[in-house]
Write a protein that holds these residues in place. Structure first.
Motif, PDB file in Angstrom:
ATOM      1  N   ARG A 306     -11.262  32.114 -80.507  1.00 35.69           N
ATOM      2  CA  ARG A 306     -10.745  31.933 -81.866  1.00 35.69           C
ATOM      3  C   ARG A 306     -10.710  33.240 -82.636  1.00 35.69           C
ATOM      4  O   ARG A 306      -9.744  33.498 -83.398  1.00 35.69           O
ATOM      5  CB  ARG A 306     -11.600  30.910 -82.618  1.00 35.69           C
ATOM      6  CG  ARG A 306     -11.184  30.681 -84.068  1.00 35.69           C
ATOM      7  CD  ARG A 306     -12.053  29.653 -84.743  1.00 35.69           C
ATOM      8  NE  ARG A 306     -11.919  28.341 -84.095  1.00 35.69           N
ATOM      9  CZ  ARG A 306     -12.676  27.282 -84.406  1.00 35.69           C
ATOM     10  NH1 ARG A 306     -13.606  27.396 -85.352  1.00 35.69           N
ATOM     11  NH2 ARG A 306     -12.494  26.141 -83.786  1.00 35.69           N
ATOM     12  N   TYR A 307     -11.707  34.081 -82.524  1.00 34.74           N
ATOM     13  CA  TYR A 307     -11.836  35.232 -83.412  1.00 34.74           C
ATOM     14  C   TYR A 307     -11.552  36.586 -82.763  1.00 34.74           C
ATOM     15  O   TYR A 307     -11.167  37.528 -83.469  1.00 34.74           O
ATOM     16  CB  TYR A 307     -13.253  35.269 -84.011  1.00 34.74           C
ATOM     17  CG  TYR A 307     -13.499  34.155 -84.991  1.00 34.74           C
ATOM     18  CD1 TYR A 307     -13.039  34.249 -86.303  1.00 34.74           C
ATOM     19  CD2 TYR A 307     -14.175  33.006 -84.619  1.00 34.74           C
ATOM     20  CE1 TYR A 307     -13.258  33.222 -87.212  1.00 34.74           C
ATOM     21  CE2 TYR A 307     -14.403  31.982 -85.511  1.00 34.74           C
ATOM     22  CZ  TYR A 307     -13.939  32.090 -86.814  1.00 34.74           C
ATOM     23  OH  TYR A 307     -14.143  31.078 -87.711  1.00 34.74           O
ATOM     24  N   THR A 360      -6.096  36.024 -86.980  1.00 33.24           N
ATOM     25  CA  THR A 360      -6.960  34.874 -86.642  1.00 33.24           C
ATOM     26  C   THR A 360      -6.713  33.670 -87.525  1.00 33.24           C
ATOM     27  O   THR A 360      -7.204  32.573 -87.230  1.00 33.24           O
ATOM     28  CB  THR A 360      -8.443  35.274 -86.743  1.00 33.24           C
ATOM     29  OG1 THR A 360      -8.712  35.702 -88.100  1.00 33.24           O
ATOM     30  CG2 THR A 360      -8.778  36.394 -85.772  1.00 33.24           C
TER      31      THR A 360
END
Length: 394
Positions: A306-307, A360
């Motif tokens: 995700r990041y 993101t």
């Protein structure tokens, strides 16, 4: 008597006279030993009488035959085990034996003089009794040391069995209280479980000895042993490791009945500390949420995707973004400090942070983002997905 060697009849008279005084001399010897050697006060009188009879009869055989038994013919193992079990040091045992042989030798010389035994025979048999003392002392020392080794190994196995049951929660309340009394633990006090592994070639046995030495020096109650390559046990207070190159996990304080829960926590602490290549003793207050990074690889993988994965498409610039984000969180979100340390303009840092949010789809002002991003960065720091719980120590 016809057919007997010269000196045989007087010699037998000497032996008979000595035999008649065995009990009296033994009584004086018993009083002498218990008065002069404190450790012998723990040895029952009947045991001392039995071994005195054995020594006396063996000495009479030497006086009669003029030969000394071979070392392997001295059956002293049982006596040595008994003395070692009663805490009689080897030096005390040898001292007691030599006093017994001296008493027998003095009795022989006195009775030989009283019965007019041939001086040459007196000298010969006295020399035999001296040799008997030397040979028997060596044998007693050997079997006593072996008995001490056997006793130490038995105690170590029993201690390890107790700790294994305590730390895995398989002991009954009665077994816990009994073992605590034997090994000097106060069942009314809280203890913390510990798991420690040595680094840089230090052996677990030497680590255990070092930790025990530190513990005794501070007068702190603890019980440690080596299990499956790690030093494990319970401690009242966190041990001071000093210059020891060790990594250890410490569980929370709890009573002995539930210390197995603390032991499971200590395993997680050790696993996390090793994953981050830390040294020293660490508990939850040191490692905090980082323990979960190690224990939950699936979540770590999700947060990495995700990041941090979105930054990879940016190439070298993506690496600069990640570094700026890492320093931003590390410095309490003070952009100017990040810029100063990186030797770049403040607006450069602002642009990198804004670009992170764009890539993101998150906001660095959101509390969830800060927590999850910190998790992802910690997982990145580990390099590879960490092992699951229980891999560091059984």
């Amino acid at each position: 008597m016809p057919g007997q060697p010269v000196g045989a009849v007087p010699l037998e008279r000497v032996i008979a006279a000595m035999t008649a005084q065995q009990g009296q001399v033994g009584g004086r010897l018993h009083a002498d030993l218990t008065g002069r050697i404190p450790s012998y006060r723990a040895v029952p009188r009947e045991s001392l009488d039995e071994i005195w009879h054995r020594h006396f009869q063996r000495a009479l055989t030497v006086v009669r035959e003029g030969t000394v038994p071979a070392p392997e013919d001295f059956g002293e193992a049982e006596v040595a085990r008994d003395r070692a079990a009663r805490g009689v040091p080897l030096a005390d045992g040898l001292h007691a034996f030599r006093r017994a042989l001296s008493a027998i030798r003095d009795l022989f010389v006195a009775e030989a003089s009283e019965h007019g035994l041939d001086p040459g025979l007196v000298v010969d048999r006295t020399m035999c009794l001296w040799e008997l003392a030397d040979v028997a002392s060596l044998r007693i020392a050997a079997v006593h040391r072996q008995a001490e080794i056997d006793s130490a190994l038995f105690d170590a196995r029993r201690r390890a069995d107790f700790l294994r049951g305590l730390l895995h929660g398989t002991l009954t309340a009665a077994e816990i209280h009994s073992g605590a009394a034997i090994y000097g633990l106060d069942a009314s006090r809280p203890y913390r479980a510990i798991r420690a592994v040595p680094n840089r070639g230090v052996t677990p046995d030497s680590l255990e000895r070092s930790l025990e030495s530190c513990r005794r020096g501070k007068g702190r109650s603890a019980l440690l042993t080596v299990l499956d390559g790690a030093v494990v046990g319970v401690v009242e207070t966190p041990p001071e490791t000093g210059d020891l190159d060790v990594t250890a996990g410490l569980g929370p304080p709890t009573d002995l009945a539930t210390v197995h829960r603390s032991f499971r926590a200590a395993g997680r602490m050790l696993e996390a500390a090793r994953a981050y290549d830390l040294r020293g003793v660490h508990d939850l207050s040191d490692l905090s949420w980082r323990v979960a990074v190690v224990a939950e690889p699936e979540i770590a993988a999700l947060l990495l995707d995700r990041y941090l994965r979105p930054l990879e498409a940016e190439g070298e610039f993506g690496a600069l973004i990640e570094e700026s984000v890492r320093e931003y969180l590390k410095r309490g979100r003070h952009i100017r400090e990040v810029a100063r340390d990186a030797h770049v303009h403040v607006n450069t840092v602002r642009y990198r942070l804004r670009r992170f949010e764009e890539l993101t789809g998150t906001s660095l002002d959101a509390p969830d983002t800060v927590v999850e991003l910190s998790w992802a960065l910690a997982a990145r720091e580990l390099g590879t997905p960490p092992p699951g719980p229980g891999r560091a120590c059984p």
